[in-house]
Design a protein around this motif. Structure first.
Motif, PDB file in Angstrom:
ATOM      1  N   PRO A  34     -15.251  23.504   6.526  1.00 63.35           N
ATOM      2  CA  PRO A  34     -15.289  23.285   8.126  1.00 63.35           C
ATOM      3  C   PRO A  34     -14.943  24.506   8.819  1.00 63.35           C
ATOM      4  CG  PRO A  34     -13.896  21.549   7.187  1.00 63.35           C
ATOM      5  CD  PRO A  34     -14.137  22.756   6.088  1.00 63.35           C
ATOM      6  N   SER A  35     -14.316  25.496   8.225  1.00 60.79           N
ATOM      7  CA  SER A  35     -13.892  26.748   8.979  1.00 60.79           C
ATOM      8  C   SER A  35     -14.943  28.012   8.694  1.00 60.79           C
ATOM      9  CB  SER A  35     -12.664  27.267   8.207  1.00 60.79           C
ATOM     10  OG  SER A  35     -12.737  27.859   6.921  1.00 60.79           O
ATOM     11  N   ARG A  36     -15.911  27.612   7.879  1.00 64.96           N
ATOM     12  CA  ARG A  36     -16.934  28.741   7.495  1.00 64.96           C
ATOM     13  C   ARG A  36     -18.559  27.771   7.948  1.00 64.96           C
ATOM     14  NH1 ARG A  36     -15.801  33.772   7.226  1.00 64.96           N
ATOM     15  NH2 ARG A  36     -17.883  33.986   5.891  1.00 64.96           N
ATOM     16  N   PRO A  37     -18.961  27.684   8.928  1.00 68.66           N
ATOM     17  CA  PRO A  37     -20.246  27.120   9.210  1.00 68.66           C
ATOM     18  C   PRO A  37     -21.291  27.914   8.826  1.00 68.66           C
ATOM     19  CG  PRO A  37     -19.247  27.915  11.328  1.00 68.66           C
ATOM     20  CD  PRO A  37     -18.179  27.876  10.297  1.00 68.66           C
ATOM     21  N   GLN A  38     -21.024  29.158   8.751  1.00 64.73           N
ATOM     22  CA  GLN A  38     -22.350  30.020   8.251  1.00 64.73           C
ATOM     23  C   GLN A  38     -22.503  30.044   6.786  1.00 64.73           C
ATOM     24  OE1 GLN A  38     -19.237  31.108   9.363  1.00 64.73           O
ATOM     25  NE2 GLN A  38     -18.921  33.237   8.968  1.00 64.73           N
ATOM     26  N   LEU A  39     -21.463  29.172   6.070  1.00 68.63           N
ATOM     27  CA  LEU A  39     -21.557  29.454   4.691  1.00 68.63           C
ATOM     28  C   LEU A  39     -22.541  28.465   4.331  1.00 68.63           C
ATOM     29  CD1 LEU A  39     -19.955  30.530   2.271  1.00 68.63           C
ATOM     30  CD2 LEU A  39     -18.739  28.511   1.946  1.00 68.63           C
ATOM     31  N   ARG A  40     -23.559  28.704   3.354  1.00 66.16           N
ATOM     32  CA  ARG A  40     -24.530  28.070   2.712  1.00 66.16           C
ATOM     33  C   ARG A  40     -24.365  27.262   1.703  1.00 66.16           C
ATOM     34  NH1 ARG A  40     -29.379  32.395   4.343  1.00 66.16           N
ATOM     35  NH2 ARG A  40     -29.060  32.603   6.436  1.00 66.16           N
ATOM     36  N   VAL A  41     -23.581  27.783   0.708  1.00 65.37           N
ATOM     37  CA  VAL A  41     -23.424  27.412  -0.564  1.00 65.37           C
ATOM     38  C   VAL A  41     -21.818  27.696  -0.794  1.00 65.37           C
ATOM     39  CG1 VAL A  41     -23.801  27.559  -2.971  1.00 65.37           C
ATOM     40  CG2 VAL A  41     -25.601  27.572  -1.354  1.00 65.37           C
ATOM     41  N   LEU A  42     -21.182  26.541  -1.356  1.00 60.96           N
ATOM     42  CA  LEU A  42     -19.968  26.870  -2.107  1.00 60.96           C
ATOM     43  C   LEU A  42     -20.017  26.278  -3.458  1.00 60.96           C
ATOM     44  CD1 LEU A  42     -16.984  27.322  -2.514  1.00 60.96           C
ATOM     45  CD2 LEU A  42     -16.459  25.464  -1.359  1.00 60.96           C
ATOM     46  N   LEU A  43     -20.535  27.183  -4.309  1.00 58.34           N
ATOM     47  CA  LEU A  43     -20.700  26.579  -5.772  1.00 58.34           C
ATOM     48  C   LEU A  43     -19.413  26.856  -6.715  1.00 58.34           C
ATOM     49  CD1 LEU A  43     -22.573  26.164  -8.383  1.00 58.34           C
ATOM     50  CD2 LEU A  43     -22.906  28.777  -8.379  1.00 58.34           C
ATOM     51  N   PRO A  56     -12.133  34.029   5.098  1.00 62.27           N
ATOM     52  CA  PRO A  56     -12.517  33.708   6.472  1.00 62.27           C
ATOM     53  C   PRO A  56     -12.861  34.740   7.229  1.00 62.27           C
ATOM     54  CG  PRO A  56     -10.480  32.212   5.943  1.00 62.27           C
ATOM     55  CD  PRO A  56     -10.681  33.248   4.765  1.00 62.27           C
ATOM     56  N   ARG A  57     -12.307  35.928   6.826  1.00 59.44           N
ATOM     57  CA  ARG A  57     -12.591  37.148   7.515  1.00 59.44           C
ATOM     58  C   ARG A  57     -14.062  38.096   7.092  1.00 59.44           C
ATOM     59  NH1 ARG A  57      -8.182  41.185   6.806  1.00 59.44           N
ATOM     60  NH2 ARG A  57      -8.856  42.036   8.822  1.00 59.44           N
ATOM     61  N   LEU A  58     -14.661  37.492   6.065  1.00 58.82           N
ATOM     62  CA  LEU A  58     -15.773  38.158   5.795  1.00 58.82           C
ATOM     63  C   LEU A  58     -16.799  37.519   6.471  1.00 58.82           C
ATOM     64  CD1 LEU A  58     -15.701  38.004   1.708  1.00 58.82           C
ATOM     65  CD2 LEU A  58     -14.321  39.264   3.436  1.00 58.82           C
ATOM     66  N   PRO A  59     -17.409  38.670   7.496  1.00 58.42           N
ATOM     67  CA  PRO A  59     -18.387  37.930   8.499  1.00 58.42           C
ATOM     68  C   PRO A  59     -19.605  37.651   8.245  1.00 58.42           C
ATOM     69  CG  PRO A  59     -18.231  40.632   8.582  1.00 58.42           C
ATOM     70  CD  PRO A  59     -17.074  40.054   7.760  1.00 58.42           C
ATOM     71  N   LYS A  60     -20.163  38.199   7.119  1.00 65.02           N
ATOM     72  CA  LYS A  60     -21.631  37.812   6.674  1.00 65.02           C
ATOM     73  C   LYS A  60     -21.745  36.927   5.645  1.00 65.02           C
ATOM     74  CE  LYS A  60     -23.442  41.958   9.002  1.00 65.02           C
ATOM     75  NZ  LYS A  60     -24.280  43.111   8.937  1.00 65.02           N
ATOM     76  N   PRO A 118     -13.876  16.012  -3.224  1.00 65.02           N
ATOM     77  CA  PRO A 118     -13.166  16.577  -2.308  1.00 65.02           C
ATOM     78  C   PRO A 118     -13.863  16.666  -0.999  1.00 65.02           C
ATOM     79  CG  PRO A 118     -13.882  18.242  -3.813  1.00 65.02           C
ATOM     80  CD  PRO A 118     -14.142  16.916  -4.428  1.00 65.02           C
ATOM     81  N   SER A 119     -14.979  16.630  -0.915  1.00 64.40           N
ATOM     82  CA  SER A 119     -15.515  16.933   0.606  1.00 64.40           C
ATOM     83  C   SER A 119     -17.001  16.212   0.451  1.00 64.40           C
ATOM     84  CB  SER A 119     -15.888  18.316   0.813  1.00 64.40           C
ATOM     85  OG  SER A 119     -16.545  18.325   2.022  1.00 64.40           O
ATOM     86  N   ALA A 120     -17.378  15.568   1.459  1.00 55.49           N
ATOM     87  CA  ALA A 120     -18.942  15.168   1.531  1.00 55.49           C
ATOM     88  C   ALA A 120     -19.966  16.227   1.959  1.00 55.49           C
ATOM     89  CB  ALA A 120     -18.985  13.889   2.235  1.00 55.49           C
ATOM     90  N   ASP A 121     -19.446  17.231   2.284  1.00 50.85           N
ATOM     91  CA  ASP A 121     -20.298  18.370   2.675  1.00 50.85           C
ATOM     92  C   ASP A 121     -21.405  18.625   1.724  1.00 50.85           C
ATOM     93  OD1 ASP A 121     -21.118  21.195   3.384  1.00 50.85           O
ATOM     94  OD2 ASP A 121     -19.571  20.911   4.869  1.00 50.85           O
ATOM     95  N   PRO A 122     -22.681  18.605   2.269  1.00 52.39           N
ATOM     96  CA  PRO A 122     -23.746  18.968   1.215  1.00 52.39           C
ATOM     97  C   PRO A 122     -23.614  20.435   0.579  1.00 52.39           C
ATOM     98  CG  PRO A 122     -24.464  18.991   3.447  1.00 52.39           C
ATOM     99  CD  PRO A 122     -23.048  18.283   3.487  1.00 52.39           C
ATOM    100  N   ARG A 123     -22.903  21.201   1.273  1.00 50.36           N
ATOM    101  CA  ARG A 123     -22.919  22.584   0.776  1.00 50.36           C
ATOM    102  C   ARG A 123     -22.263  22.823  -0.565  1.00 50.36           C
ATOM    103  NH1 ARG A 123     -20.516  25.526   5.982  1.00 50.36           N
ATOM    104  NH2 ARG A 123     -19.298  23.731   5.813  1.00 50.36           N
TER     105      ARG A 123
END
Length: 330
Positions: A207-216, A182-186, A231-236
């Motif tokens: 939810p804690s990383r709104p700027q994250l575009r992909v979790l692969l 969570p501390r990686l700003p970019k 585990p999550s309905a998040d499209p990312r």
């Protein structure tokens, strides 16, 4: 000594495009003239599969000895240490200090420690990082620092794409990794082994990383159907087949480094397709949503023979252009 027939900027652009699009022609282009050698030789090492006593590596080491200090800085954009156990820590960190143009770096667990982390922090263009984070954060005395490292190490400040090959078999590794992410700003793209991230960690991270575009999350086998559902309905959140076998994994890394399609590209396209279609998450909770890429496995570089070693000598280059073709044969 003949003069160039085109403006130098245009001539430079032409040779650069030719070298980038057809890298196999670079050794030939290097023999056109001294100035073309200076333009194209760095491109020979743009993507470097670094392994001792092989043709690309020995050629590069020879080239940085023979050229100005800026040669290494403007040559390498992507490098991974194919056999880091064969590369001394001193040589590896020296290369990172010299090759300040590196954008992508990859290595496996033997190349670790405070000196490595410090060397990575001196790469202003570093954006893609592929490594074992747990071993990188294992100090030379065997201790493991707390993830609240303050200030955040410079190596992580500009990372956008992070691919972790950790197995997370150690509680300290898991704690430090999830505390550090969570501390990686970019950070916009994160890839991990499926087994290294629990469902609870997924539900906490997204939810804690709104700027994250992909979790692969990758695995050797298709995980569907998931016994407990998504585990999550998040499209990312994307599940992907990516071989953990050495040659297949690094083959995909090389593909992306060369500008070809890789798992990152396919994952991002998948996420965008979900968002744009506004489809229900049930549509990506089956095996049909499983993504897979077929990339060329990495192959070992050719070792240097004594005969070839003697030929790796460009000292006789002159500044003359090759003779022009006869009229009508240009």
């Amino acid at each position: 000594m003949s003069e160039p027939r085109l403006p130098p900027e245009l001539e430079h652009a032409i040779f650069k495009v030719a070298a980038m699009n057809f890298p196999g022609t670079i050794p030939t282009l290097m023999r056109v003239s001294r100035r073309v050698l200076e333009w194209t030789e760095p491109l020979l090492y743009r993507v470097l599969q670094f392994q001792m006593e092989t043709i690309p590596t020995e050629g590069f080491l020879r080239a940085i000895r023979a050229n100005s200090q800026e040669f290494a800085a403007r040559s390498v954009e992507s490098i991974f240490f194919e056999a880091p156990q064969d590369i001394s820590r001193e040589l590896g960190t020296e290369l990172l200090r010299k090759c300040t143009g590196i954008v992508r770096f990859g290595t496996t667990y033997p190349f670790t420690g405070t000196a490595v982390l410090e060397a990575l922090g001196n790469l202003p263009n570093l954006r893609h990082l592929t490594l074992n984070l747990g071993s990188l954060l294992s100090w030379d005395d065997g201790s493991v620092p707390d993830a609240s490292l303050d200030p955040l190490p410079a190596a992580f400040r500009n990372i956008t794409h992070l691919s972790l090959i950790d197995y997370m078999i150690d509680d300290a590794d898991e704690h430090n990794t999830y505390a550090l992410l969570p501390r990686l700003p970019k950070l916009t793209h994160l890839a991990m082994r499926r087994g290294a991230m629990s469902d609870n960690a997924i539900r906490t991270l997204l939810p804690s990383r709104p700027q994250l575009r992909v979790l692969l999350l990758t695995d050797n086998t298709n995980p569907f159907p998931l016994p407990d559902g998504l585990p999550s309905a998040d499209p990312r959140l994307v599940f992907g087949f990516l071989s953990t076998e050495y040659r297949g994994f690094w083959g995909d890394w090389l593909s992306g480094s060369k500008g070809d399609r890789d798992m990152w590209a396919l994952s991002y396209e998948t996420v965008q397709g979900r968002i744009n279609s506004k489809a229900s998450h049930e549509s990506w909770s089956s095996s049909d949503a499983w993504i897979s890429m077929s990339t060329e496995p990495i192959s070992r570089n050719q070792p240097v023979s004594p005969e070839l070693d003697r030929k790796l000598d460009y000292s006789r280059m002159d500044d003359e252009l090759l003779p022009s073709l006869p009229a009508g044969q240009e």
